[in-house]
Design a protein around this motif. Sequence first.
Motif, PDB file in Angstrom:
ATOM      1  N   ALA A  39       7.825  -3.461   3.513  1.00 50.65           N
ATOM      2  CA  ALA A  39       6.490  -3.167   3.013  1.00 50.65           C
ATOM      3  C   ALA A  39       5.835  -4.457   2.550  1.00 50.65           C
ATOM      4  N   VAL A  41       3.291  -5.602  -0.486  1.00 48.04           N
ATOM      5  CA  VAL A  41       2.889  -5.075  -1.787  1.00 48.04           C
ATOM      6  C   VAL A  41       1.963  -6.071  -2.466  1.00 48.04           C
ATOM      7  N   ARG A  47       1.086  -2.346  -5.820  1.00 44.41           N
ATOM      8  CA  ARG A  47       0.803  -1.173  -4.997  1.00 44.41           C
ATOM      9  C   ARG A  47       1.035  -1.535  -3.533  1.00 44.41           C
ATOM     10  N   CYS A  48       1.474  -0.556  -2.779  1.00 47.46           N
ATOM     11  CA  CYS A  48       1.820  -0.777  -1.377  1.00 47.46           C
ATOM     12  C   CYS A  48       0.553  -0.952  -0.536  1.00 47.46           C
ATOM     13  N   TYR A  50       1.031  -1.952   2.842  1.00 45.69           N
ATOM     14  CA  TYR A  50       1.493  -1.525   4.171  1.00 45.69           C
ATOM     15  C   TYR A  50       2.973  -1.180   4.064  1.00 45.69           C
ATOM     16  N   ALA A  51       3.406  -0.127   4.730  1.00 46.87           N
ATOM     17  CA  ALA A  51       4.819   0.252   4.801  1.00 46.87           C
ATOM     18  C   ALA A  51       5.145   0.601   6.243  1.00 46.87           C
ATOM     19  N   ARG A  56       8.238   4.307   5.142  1.00 47.71           N
ATOM     20  CA  ARG A  56       7.498   5.559   4.921  1.00 47.71           C
ATOM     21  C   ARG A  56       8.444   6.755   4.907  1.00 47.71           C
ATOM     22  N   LEU A  60       7.668   5.843   0.623  1.00 44.99           N
ATOM     23  CA  LEU A  60       6.655   4.911   0.128  1.00 44.99           C
ATOM     24  C   LEU A  60       5.510   4.829   1.135  1.00 44.99           C
ATOM     25  N   SER A  62       1.255   3.720   1.975  1.00 45.48           N
ATOM     26  CA  SER A  62       0.213   2.773   1.628  1.00 45.48           C
ATOM     27  C   SER A  62      -0.654   3.331   0.503  1.00 45.48           C
ATOM     28  N   LEU A  66       4.633   0.917  -6.173  1.00 42.53           N
ATOM     29  CA  LEU A  66       6.045   0.809  -5.796  1.00 42.53           C
ATOM     30  C   LEU A  66       6.917   1.625  -6.742  1.00 42.53           C
ATOM     31  N   SER A 112       0.125 -11.456  -1.967  1.00 41.43           N
ATOM     32  CA  SER A 112       0.955 -10.282  -1.687  1.00 41.43           C
ATOM     33  C   SER A 112       2.434 -10.656  -1.600  1.00 41.43           C
TER      34      SER A 112
END
Length: 327
Positions: A39, A41, A47-48, A50-51, A56, A60, A62, A66, A112
Amino acid sequence: MPQVFAAGAGRASDENGASAPDGPGMFRSIVELSPTPTAVVDGASFRCLYANATMRAMGLESGHALADRFPEASAERMAETLRNGEGGRLRITGPEEVSWDLNMAALDGSPSLLVTLGPAESESTETAHHHAREVSHRVKNTLQLVSSLLTLQTLSAKDPDMRRAFQEACSRIGTVTQAHQRVHAATRGSLVDFGAYLRDACREMESHFAVGGPERRIAVTVEQAMLPVDSVIPLALILNELVGNATKYAYAAGSPGDIEVSLVPRDEGGRRLTVADHGRGLPPGFEVARADSLGMKVARAFAGQLKGKLRAEPNVPGARFVLDLPF
């Protein structure tokens, strides 16, 4: 097949000229299909952004924090871990209560973080040794407590035979304690130098027997004997019984006498433990297999556990107990 990437091109070609897709789209596809939970973050809110599919599947998505999926990865803990450098690692709990290592690394030129999950590594060697020391210490304390209780029982017993039985039990527990300490201190592998233990044990028994009684010199012959860890305590108990019997029964009360202990290799393989004296010899008709004293029963039982063969024979004068071991 090796690939050659042409500078400035959006395609890559292999050595035969065949083209392959290149660029961010291809790498995103690789990450998306990767079996490693991955992912991206936000480094401030955690906060996510992209996963991939695997992450997913672990819950978890988007836009989620986390910590919503992995409570151990709270914003405070993430920030504290990152203060130690650009990356870090946390131990978290995933689906079905399985432990994972959450690895994080700062992305160059971006606020990120790249977050990946991997199966939790086993405890470090040092941590494992620390736990082993803790267990060993507790075992030693327990054995000493049992020995102390038996000593108190000995002092309160009025029957001489009962007092003697408690004293012998204390002696056996002391032997187990010493052998346990030797095992823990001498090895982190599968072998222990029993020769060193044998010399120390006989020296201590010699000093013990000399207090308030006739002199009993114990001569030791031993070569370096690296023996399996699980053989040390049984063999130590056998040694204690055989030397104890020679001390008590081989010589007349009040008279001195020598005991010879050896542990040497056998020509046909394995080792031979011998405890011999030059005293009054074996009683008529004595057989190891039929001896009913507690000491001989203990020696027989542990000899069988070690798959050894224990026998008694004349020493002219005196007696000799021989234990042939297969290792």
